[in-house]
Design an enzyme around this catalytic site. Structure first.
Site, short mmCIF file in Angstrom:
data_model
loop_
_atom_site.label_atom_id
_atom_site.label_comp_id
_atom_site.label_asym_id
_atom_site.label_seq_id
_atom_site.Cartn_x
_atom_site.Cartn_y
_atom_site.Cartn_z
N ARG A 27 -55.36 -78.60 -6.15
CA ARG A 27 -55.44 -77.09 -6.15
C ARG A 27 -56.53 -76.45 -5.66
O ARG A 27 -56.65 -75.13 -5.16
CB ARG A 27 -55.07 -76.56 -7.82
N GLU B 209 -60.81 -89.89 -20.21
CA GLU B 209 -60.87 -90.43 -21.47
C GLU B 209 -60.16 -91.76 -21.75
O GLU B 209 -60.79 -92.62 -22.33
CB GLU B 209 -59.92 -89.38 -22.05
P1 AMP Z 1 -62.77 -82.58 -14.87
O1 AMP Z 1 -63.11 -83.78 -13.94
O2 AMP Z 1 -62.68 -82.85 -16.27
O3 AMP Z 1 -63.68 -81.53 -14.56
O4 AMP Z 1 -61.37 -82.08 -14.54
C1 AMP Z 1 -61.14 -81.28 -13.31
C2 AMP Z 1 -59.84 -81.54 -12.62
O5 AMP Z 1 -58.91 -81.71 -13.31
C3 AMP Z 1 -59.51 -80.14 -11.43
O6 AMP Z 1 -58.99 -80.93 -10.48
C4 AMP Z 1 -58.44 -79.59 -12.53
O7 AMP Z 1 -57.43 -79.17 -11.44
C5 AMP Z 1 -58.02 -80.36 -13.39
N1 AMP Z 1 -57.94 -80.06 -14.73
C6 AMP Z 1 -58.72 -80.39 -15.81
N2 AMP Z 1 -58.53 -80.00 -16.75
C7 AMP Z 1 -57.41 -78.87 -16.85
C8 AMP Z 1 -56.79 -77.96 -17.68
N3 AMP Z 1 -56.89 -77.84 -18.70
N4 AMP Z 1 -55.81 -77.32 -16.71
C9 AMP Z 1 -55.60 -77.32 -15.68
N5 AMP Z 1 -56.06 -78.29 -14.82
C10 AMP Z 1 -57.16 -79.09 -15.20
#
Ligand code: AMP
Length: 181
Positions: A66, A103
């Site tokens: 996205r 996780e």
């Molecule tokens: P993180 O590595 O935990 O910061 O997760 C970021 C990536 O996971 C991004 O590419 C987001 O598109 C996706 N992502 C993580 N959590 C969500 C959420 N609650 N809703 C939508 N996309 C998420």
């Protein structure tokens, strides 16, 4: 300032919460209502564009998948190119990889070895900053290729997951902030 506030509110109202997707306990922030609406999509890209046109960005680095949507529109506005951070196994040419913990298990992302010109001033972009693992891996890859990460930009930030702290000292900007799940 007032205009900015109402732009953020319009975008916030359009984001759809999907409970228990892609697995139980996760509230997925669905941005498709924003990109499907011409005015809202342009609004989001304009907010980013107004901020970053003053920061001498030379290349956008967008995160699979996205991040590509907002990243490519912003690259067009700024007149930069766009380099992609993709999930493992998707890029056809020579790559470098970075892994980070989830996780359960790990995730790996890759960039083409020639996708950044050394010294280039880079803006990283994605839709959601959650734990910051993905964006931190992107920072690692850009730096390994000699790029200078100016900032990381997100449509929204789930600040209760402290991704901003993980990314520090790279500055972060998010249009919308969720302080609670
Ligand atoms: P993180 O590595 O935990 O910061 O997760 C970021 C990536 O996971 C991004 O590419 C987001 O598109 C996706 N992502 C993580 N959590 C969500 C959420 N609650 N809703 C939508 N996309 C998420």
């Amino acid at each position: 300032m007032q205009i900015m506030h109402s732009a953020k509110e319009r975008l916030r109202r359009a984001i759809r919460d999907i409970q228990d997707f892609p697995r139980a306990g996760v509230v997925f922030k669905d941005i498709t209502p924003i990109i499907e609406d011409g005015q809202l999509f342009r609004l989001a890209v304009t907010v980013f564009g107004d901020l970053y046109k003053r920061k001498s960005i030379e290349q956008i680095v967008a995160i699979d998948a996205r991040g590509f949507l907002f990243g490519s529109a912003l690259a067009y506005v700024l007149g930069t190119g766009i380099s992609v951070v993709r999930k493992k196994g998707k890029l056809p040419y020579k790559t470098i990889a970075a892994s980070y913990d989830l996780e359960y298990g790990t995730n790996t992302v890759e960039m083409h070895t020639d996708s950044i010109i050394p010294g280039q001033r880079v803006l990283i972009i994605d839709d959601v900053l959650a734990t910051g693992g993905t964006a931190t891996a992107a920072v690692t890859l850009v730096r390994q290729l000699g790029g200078q990460v100016v900032e990381a930009a997100f449509l929204m930030e789930l600040s209760f997951l402290h991704g901003r702290e993980k990314l520090a000292p790279v500055p972060c900007y998010s249009i919308i902030n969720y302080q609670t799940p």
